[in-house]
Design an enzyme around this catalytic site. Sequence first.
Site, mmCIF file in Angstrom:
data_model
loop_
_atom_site.group_PDB
_atom_site.id
_atom_site.type_symbol
_atom_site.label_atom_id
_atom_site.label_comp_id
_atom_site.label_asym_id
_atom_site.label_seq_id
_atom_site.Cartn_x
_atom_site.Cartn_y
_atom_site.Cartn_z
ATOM 1 N N GLY A 11 26.500 52.521 17.340
ATOM 2 C CA GLY A 11 25.353 52.234 18.259
ATOM 3 C C GLY A 11 25.665 52.984 19.618
ATOM 4 N N VAL A 24 34.692 67.658 28.316
ATOM 5 C CA VAL A 24 34.411 68.100 28.413
ATOM 6 C C VAL A 24 34.606 69.433 29.495
ATOM 7 C CG1 VAL A 24 32.211 70.336 29.004
ATOM 8 C CG2 VAL A 24 32.233 68.632 26.880
ATOM 9 N N ARG A 72 26.081 55.763 12.684
ATOM 10 C CA ARG A 72 26.788 54.931 11.239
ATOM 11 C C ARG A 72 27.308 55.680 10.119
ATOM 12 N NH1 ARG A 72 26.705 50.635 15.016
ATOM 13 N NH2 ARG A 72 25.083 49.254 15.615
ATOM 14 N N CYS A 73 28.545 56.052 10.031
ATOM 15 C CA CYS A 73 28.744 57.290 8.774
ATOM 16 C C CYS A 73 29.991 56.213 7.467
ATOM 17 C CB CYS A 73 29.500 58.441 8.876
ATOM 18 S SG CYS A 73 29.407 59.456 7.832
ATOM 19 N N ASP A 103 35.058 50.237 17.020
ATOM 20 C CA ASP A 103 36.778 49.733 15.612
ATOM 21 C C ASP A 103 36.001 50.552 14.648
ATOM 22 O OD1 ASP A 103 38.323 47.784 17.767
ATOM 23 O OD2 ASP A 103 37.082 46.225 16.472
ATOM 24 N N THR A 125 30.678 50.465 23.441
ATOM 25 C CA THR A 125 29.930 50.327 23.031
ATOM 26 C C THR A 125 29.356 48.545 23.727
ATOM 27 O OG1 THR A 125 30.040 47.973 21.068
ATOM 28 C CG2 THR A 125 31.863 48.356 21.574
ATOM 29 N N ASP A 127 28.858 45.787 22.876
ATOM 30 C CA ASP A 127 28.908 44.572 22.981
ATOM 31 C C ASP A 127 29.874 43.589 23.028
ATOM 32 O OD1 ASP A 127 26.812 44.740 21.253
ATOM 33 O OD2 ASP A 127 27.892 44.529 18.761
ATOM 34 N N ASP A 129 33.499 44.513 21.939
ATOM 35 C CA ASP A 129 33.747 43.431 21.424
ATOM 36 C C ASP A 129 34.849 44.444 20.248
ATOM 37 O OD1 ASP A 129 32.374 45.185 20.150
ATOM 38 O OD2 ASP A 129 31.588 44.010 17.969
ATOM 39 N N MET A 169 21.301 41.223 22.133
ATOM 40 C CA MET A 169 21.973 41.756 21.206
ATOM 41 C C MET A 169 23.417 41.215 21.369
ATOM 42 S SD MET A 169 21.424 45.780 20.800
ATOM 43 C CE MET A 169 19.993 46.555 19.411
ATOM 44 N N ARG A 171 26.061 41.441 17.116
ATOM 45 C CA ARG A 171 25.638 40.942 15.643
ATOM 46 C C ARG A 171 26.790 39.866 15.467
ATOM 47 N NH1 ARG A 171 23.560 44.912 12.106
ATOM 48 N NH2 ARG A 171 25.645 46.578 13.080
ATOM 49 N N GLY A 185 21.556 31.126 33.941
ATOM 50 C CA GLY A 185 21.649 29.546 34.169
ATOM 51 C C GLY A 185 21.063 29.537 33.555
ATOM 52 N N GLU A 187 20.552 27.070 29.695
ATOM 53 C CA GLU A 187 20.581 25.582 29.632
ATOM 54 C C GLU A 187 20.838 25.494 28.530
ATOM 55 O OE1 GLU A 187 17.435 26.531 30.609
ATOM 56 O OE2 GLU A 187 18.048 25.207 32.396
ATOM 57 N N ARG A 244 8.934 29.406 22.984
ATOM 58 C CA ARG A 244 8.334 31.347 22.335
ATOM 59 C C ARG A 244 9.673 31.758 22.287
ATOM 60 N NH1 ARG A 244 3.787 29.182 22.526
ATOM 61 N NH2 ARG A 244 1.995 30.624 23.468
ATOM 62 N N GLN A 252 18.558 46.678 25.207
ATOM 63 C CA GLN A 252 20.162 46.803 25.629
ATOM 64 C C GLN A 252 20.655 48.002 25.501
ATOM 65 O OE1 GLN A 252 20.128 42.166 24.943
ATOM 66 N NE2 GLN A 252 19.159 42.841 23.251
HETATM 67 O O1 F6P Z 1 27.128 47.688 18.220
HETATM 68 C C1 F6P Z 1 25.752 47.110 19.061
HETATM 69 C C2 F6P Z 1 24.681 47.196 18.456
HETATM 70 O O2 F6P Z 1 23.602 46.943 19.726
HETATM 71 C C3 F6P Z 1 24.560 45.333 17.914
HETATM 72 O O3 F6P Z 1 25.062 44.706 19.328
HETATM 73 C C4 F6P Z 1 23.530 45.093 17.697
HETATM 74 O O4 F6P Z 1 24.214 44.197 15.921
HETATM 75 C C5 F6P Z 1 24.625 46.654 16.083
HETATM 76 O O5 F6P Z 1 24.003 47.093 17.744
HETATM 77 C C6 F6P Z 1 22.548 46.639 15.951
HETATM 78 O O6 F6P Z 1 22.795 47.864 15.313
HETATM 79 P P1 F6P Z 1 21.244 48.809 14.841
HETATM 80 O O7 F6P Z 1 20.936 49.689 15.724
HETATM 81 O O8 F6P Z 1 21.861 49.572 13.595
HETATM 82 O O9 F6P Z 1 20.460 47.735 14.218
#
Ligand code: F6P
Length: 325
Positions: A11, A24, A72-73, A103, A125, A127, A129, A169, A171, A185, A187, A244, A252
């Site tokens: 991503g 570069v 993503r390969c 990763d 990323t 995320d 993570d 976002m 996953r 803030g 809830e 909603r 994002q």
């Molecule tokens: O890895 C970043 C991310 O934005 C995640 O938060 C999300 O789950 C995923 O990529 C979404 O991937 P795609 O753009 O392939 O739907």
Amino acid sequence: IKTIGVLTSGGDAPGMNAAIRAVVRQAIAHGKTVKGIRRGYAGLLSGEIIDMNAHSVSETIQRGGTILQTARCLEMLQPEYQEKAAKMCREHGIDGLVVIGGDGSFKGAQKISHFGINTIGLPGTIDLDIACTEYTIGFDTAVNTAMEAIDKVRDTSTSHERCSIIEVMGRGAGYIALWCGIANGAEDVLLPERYDYDEQKLVNHIIEGRKKGKQHHIIINAEGVGHSTSMAKRIEAATGIETRATILGHMQRGGSPTCKDRVYASTMGAMAVDLLCAGKTNRVVGYRHGEFVDFDIDEALAMHKDVDEYQYKICNSLNNDYKYE
Ligand code: F6P
């Protein structure tokens, strides 16, 4: 090292361009040749490799996305393609490769290094993570984008005295959700790492808040928990409070990177080149305890991290009944 290749994978994340630019320009400063690999590992396998010079990265530090494009390969999970990737590097004279991604992308870099190409990974990323680092390129921009969007939803939610479920976002990672939970803030915050939420408890919490005079109820739901729209319908039926769902989605991932993302990504990009020039391989750059550091990729991939339990607790206690449990 004579020629350094750079690619972005997985991503995209704001700040990736700042990292590419730094790779570069630092490589040129060290007297190296630089090649840009388009569309991540997919482009490496198909030979989409371009020459880059200092001007190739002009006017890019402030831009979101990645000028090299990304992909993503899945093929890179297979040994024959990992070997082919190293062969493609050699054919294009690339003896040092910088991989900017998560990763999964580091696993590719790890394998390519086994086939004799020196590789360095940079954490890219939104995320957050990646276990070996407290900072990943793009998180700061993404979390600020989400925070600003949630503030806006909150305005209208309060005006209409609604409950709002806002899906951010992540996953498999709740860092954006948790940080926004604290910053906005909210809830309630639902995280994939703490997937133990009880919808009845949520319903009771909303009703209780309304009785106490709360004019809105913000629930931040991480993408990995999902189902925001159907959840909103069920909550409205159970509480009688208009509810909603807003799914923030890919907005994002875009936008001009924050100062922090530009500065940290630039530092990491330059450091990747310095490591390659020092003969290092199979390393990943991270940020820990206030310092930029590097780890062996094998070690980095074996590390684990989790959302901060204390932050998770205070997110609840500061935003709700002010009782710390
Ligand atoms: O890895 C970043 C991310 O934005 C995640 O938060 C999300 O789950 C995923 O990529 C979404 O991937 P795609 O753009 O392939 O739907």
